[in-house]
Write a protein that holds these residues in place. Structure first.
Motif, PDB file in Angstrom:
ATOM      1  N   ILE A  93      23.076   6.525  -7.478  1.00  0.00           N
ATOM      2  CA  ILE A  93      22.910   7.239  -8.743  1.00  0.00           C
ATOM      3  C   ILE A  93      22.669   6.228  -9.861  1.00  0.00           C
ATOM      4  O   ILE A  93      21.902   6.473 -10.784  1.00  0.00           O
ATOM      5  N   THR A  94      23.291   5.059  -9.745  1.00  0.00           N
ATOM      6  CA  THR A  94      23.025   3.990 -10.713  1.00  0.00           C
ATOM      7  C   THR A  94      21.566   3.541 -10.570  1.00  0.00           C
ATOM      8  O   THR A  94      20.867   3.341 -11.570  1.00  0.00           O
ATOM      9  N   TYR A  97      29.994   1.913   6.741  1.00  0.00           N
ATOM     10  CA  TYR A  97      30.807   0.904   6.066  1.00  0.00           C
ATOM     11  C   TYR A  97      31.584   0.091   7.096  1.00  0.00           C
ATOM     12  O   TYR A  97      31.699  -1.131   6.987  1.00  0.00           O
ATOM     13  N   THR A 114      28.177   2.188  -8.701  1.00  0.00           N
ATOM     14  CA  THR A 114      29.227   2.741  -9.561  1.00  0.00           C
ATOM     15  C   THR A 114      30.341   1.737  -9.871  1.00  0.00           C
ATOM     16  O   THR A 114      30.874   1.712 -10.974  1.00  0.00           O
ATOM     17  N   GLU A 123      19.526  -3.227   0.892  1.00  0.00           N
ATOM     18  CA  GLU A 123      20.572  -3.100  -0.124  1.00  0.00           C
ATOM     19  C   GLU A 123      21.326  -4.421  -0.216  1.00  0.00           C
ATOM     20  O   GLU A 123      21.179  -5.297   0.625  1.00  0.00           O
TER      21      GLU A 123
HETATM   22  C1  LIG Z   1      25.818   1.597   0.621  1.00  0.00           C
HETATM   23  C2  LIG Z   1      25.740   1.887  -0.844  1.00  0.00           C
HETATM   24  N1  LIG Z   1      24.632   1.583  -1.508  1.00  0.00           N
HETATM   25  C3  LIG Z   1      24.503   1.828  -2.829  1.00  0.00           C
HETATM   26  C4  LIG Z   1      25.520   2.403  -3.554  1.00  0.00           C
HETATM   27  C5  LIG Z   1      25.343   2.646  -5.022  1.00  0.00           C
HETATM   28  O1  LIG Z   1      25.377   4.026  -5.316  1.00  0.00           O
HETATM   29  P1  LIG Z   1      25.869   4.550  -6.731  1.00  0.00           P
HETATM   30  O2  LIG Z   1      24.982   3.909  -7.743  1.00  0.00           O
HETATM   31  O3  LIG Z   1      25.684   6.024  -6.658  1.00  0.00           O
HETATM   32  O4  LIG Z   1      27.285   4.142  -6.881  1.00  0.00           O
HETATM   33  C6  LIG Z   1      26.699   2.756  -2.887  1.00  0.00           C
HETATM   34  C7  LIG Z   1      27.810   3.443  -3.532  1.00  0.00           C
HETATM   35  O5  LIG Z   1      28.446   3.209  -4.392  1.00  0.00           O
HETATM   36  C8  LIG Z   1      26.822   2.480  -1.514  1.00  0.00           C
HETATM   37  O6  LIG Z   1      27.944   2.777  -0.851  1.00  0.00           O
END
Ligand SMILES: Cc1ncc(COP(=O)(O)O)c(C=O)c1O
Ligand SMILES: Cc1ncc(COP(=O)(O)O)c(C=O)c1O
Lengths: 357, 357
Positions: free
Chosen positions: A258-259, A200, A301, A231
């Motif tokens: 997870i989403t 991050y 999320t 991403e």
């Molecule tokens: C880098 C990154 N990609 C994707 C996601 C999506 O993940 P999730 O759907 O589990 O929130 C996140 C987190 O929220 C993330 O930090």
């Protein structure tokens, strides 16, 4: 086998902001959960205590070598209590992350139990207004007092909670995305699939220069070929091309959202053709030029679904679906948020009740 | 323009370990330097205070998103005082690192002044025994209380100091190095050239599995082709092939070491042919097979020069110079440590006197 979670309550509760005055990640609840790790005792001393500063020796490993990991999930107020969304998936991902970062894993059931206990103690903090939720942030800091470069022998696990506003107070809304061609978020063999601070921190620069150009987020390309989509900001990304749904394969440098996983399941259930594969940005651009790029959206999320209205790739400004939220994004958003808040049937058994008093 | 550094001394000094009982990075001096940053005041409130825990809100940015940076250098006891080695280079690299990590830069002269003042206050802690030194660790933590992903608006700058043992109590000694082919430290476009926590956290896993196989450190290959040599552990790397000295070009993913820079200068001064370029691991292996790989060594502030006695590349165990410290490594080690401690003439003006009381 699991140690009992001690609870030490605050003497005086803080004033809670009204549901209409919430923002994201600035206000925290009255309590937090903490647990310690050392090599002799393993994870021990789990407790809910008043929210308070962490005392860290200035030579603690996390202050120097970035050995930190985290998770993120939400508790939603439902009609008759509160719900978590697939918390066992966060537990599983946390352990995967921790393994990559040389941090001791923890019992996934205890991870979920700790979250439930923390939320239970601060249950008044779960906001009720449509779209609001209690954001839950579990994290681990390496805190051995040592400047040598090696995995720490001591860790602190903490859960803090923050009541958050609706992500879309005016309704779901498309964003403008800049395709990043200079900076790289992650590379295979690196830490991209782990939720660890360094990924991050490394992304801030690209995010800031995109913001300076008037964009909301960046779309990351892979670090090797600089060609394949990975991403969007801190979300996974989906495209609708020719009626088919396409999303990048994980491949070691993408965070397994997870989403994302939930969206793939739902779309397949709805009989969409879902392709999980490498997607080159050139192919996206070609689909756009041919009029075949029908939708694009991020998943995570925080926003749940975040439609992409414009994608700028080396000056080619691709406007998607007339900068309107697409049909697939809308339906996913409605269904997912419905399941998460208990308003819509949960055929997947994704939600988990938090026992409240 | 520079704010005055306030000094608040401890009431009672700690017991200092004897020079012969030192280790690395576990014992810290009586005081530390701290300074704060916010958007209105910039860097402000510089002071030397008793060594003490940092109080961090559990939502402070550095606990989640890895926005931390650091430097490392040593103060050496000389015949008539104490010496720093090229501290202005640390100041310059710190600013480069901070720029990459979206952290506000600081006046390089003030950075050096802060170090000098901190060392002056704890001057009794600079050990005198041959090979010992006072290790100095300046670092920055992002500490805005906010879980949103953006550059922090508050930072804390800290300098801590640790008296450290000789790196080679039994004399300079070759190491066994494992060429890492699975994990990647850094990639162009990423943060490899910055001294930020995430790079080090990401390297722990490879380091641990090399240690399990009986190796001291890993040799990192580039993240794109997985072919070009980058660094060895947390050191830069040099090879002597056919009488020539070869070292990897920086290229954006290699940390620009100050020892590396000094070694290049000295070797050129000594009329060696020094090539700064891409070096493929296959070429190293070929040179070894042809009997042309004469020496290999790492360079860094901790070890100064660390000869490589064995390099294991996919099972090919290359023993270098009969596992003996080579001539070039020896001469560099002697000359550099001599300059650093004021025992050898300093033709480059690299050392800087610390005014002691
Ligand atoms: C880098 C990154 N990609 C994707 C996601 C999506 O993940 P999730 O759907 O589990 O929130 C996140 C987190 O929220 C993330 O930090
Ligand atoms: C990754 C890495 N490479 C190389 C070096 C060597 O740099 P220096 O010679 O400035 O100590 C360091 C720091 O010590 C480092 O952390």
């Amino acid at each position: 086998m699991m140690e009992e979670i001690k609870v030490e309550k605050v003497d005086k509760r803080k004033a809670r902001p009204a549901d209409g005055e919430l923002s994201f990640g600035r206000t925290f609840t009255d309590h937090m959960f903490t647990m310690e790790y050392d090599e002799n005792k393993g994870w021990h001393d789990p407790k809910v205590v008043p929210y308070q500063p962490l005392e860290l020796d200035p030579a603690a490993a996390c202050c120097h070598y970035g050995q930190t990991t985290f998770e993120g999930l939400k508790a939603y107020r439902s009609n008759n209590g509160a719900l978590l969304f697939r918390p066992e998936k966060n537990a599983e991902r946390f352990n995967n992350t921790n393994r990559r970062m040389c941090i001791p894993e923890m019992d996934p059931e205890f991870f979920v139990q700790a979250i439930k206990e923390a939320v239970r103690v601060d249950q008044d903090w779960i906001p009720a207004k449509e779209g609001t939720s209690l954001y839950i942030r579990p994290f681990i800091l390496a805190n051995e007092v040592y400047l040598g470069l090696k995995p720490s022998s001591h860790y602190k696990f903490v859960i803090i909670m923050s009541p958050v506003a609706a992500y879309y107070p005016q309704g779901i809304k498309p964003t403008r995305i800049y395709v990043e061609t200079e900076y790289v978020r992650a590379v295979r063999g690196g830490t991209g699939s782990a939720k660890t601070g360094g990924n991050y921190a490394g992304s801030l620069k690209a995010q800031s220069s995109a913001a300076d150009k008037g964009y909301d987020e960046v779309l990351w390309l892979d670090g090797v070929e600089r060609e394949y989509v990975e991403e969007v900001g801190a979300m996974n990304v989906f495209f609708k091309i020719d009626g088919k749904i396409v999303t990048p394969e994980l491949g070691g440098s993408v965070l397994p959202g997870i989403t994302r996983d939930s969206v793939i399941t739902m779309l397949e259930d709805w009989d969409y053709d879902v392709e999980v594969r490498k997607i080159s940005i050139e192919d996206i651009a070609q689909a756009y030029k041919d009029g075949r790029l029908e939708e694009a959206f991020g998943t995570g999320t925080a926003a749940i679904i975040s439609p992409i209205g414009e994608l700028n790739y080396n000056g080619l400004k691709m406007e998607i679906n007339d900068f309107e939220t697409g049909e697939v994004a809308s339906k996913l958003y409605k269904t997912l948020t419905g399941i998460q808040t208990g308003k819509v049937d949960d055929p997947y058994n994704w939600t988990e009740e938090i026992p409240l008093d």
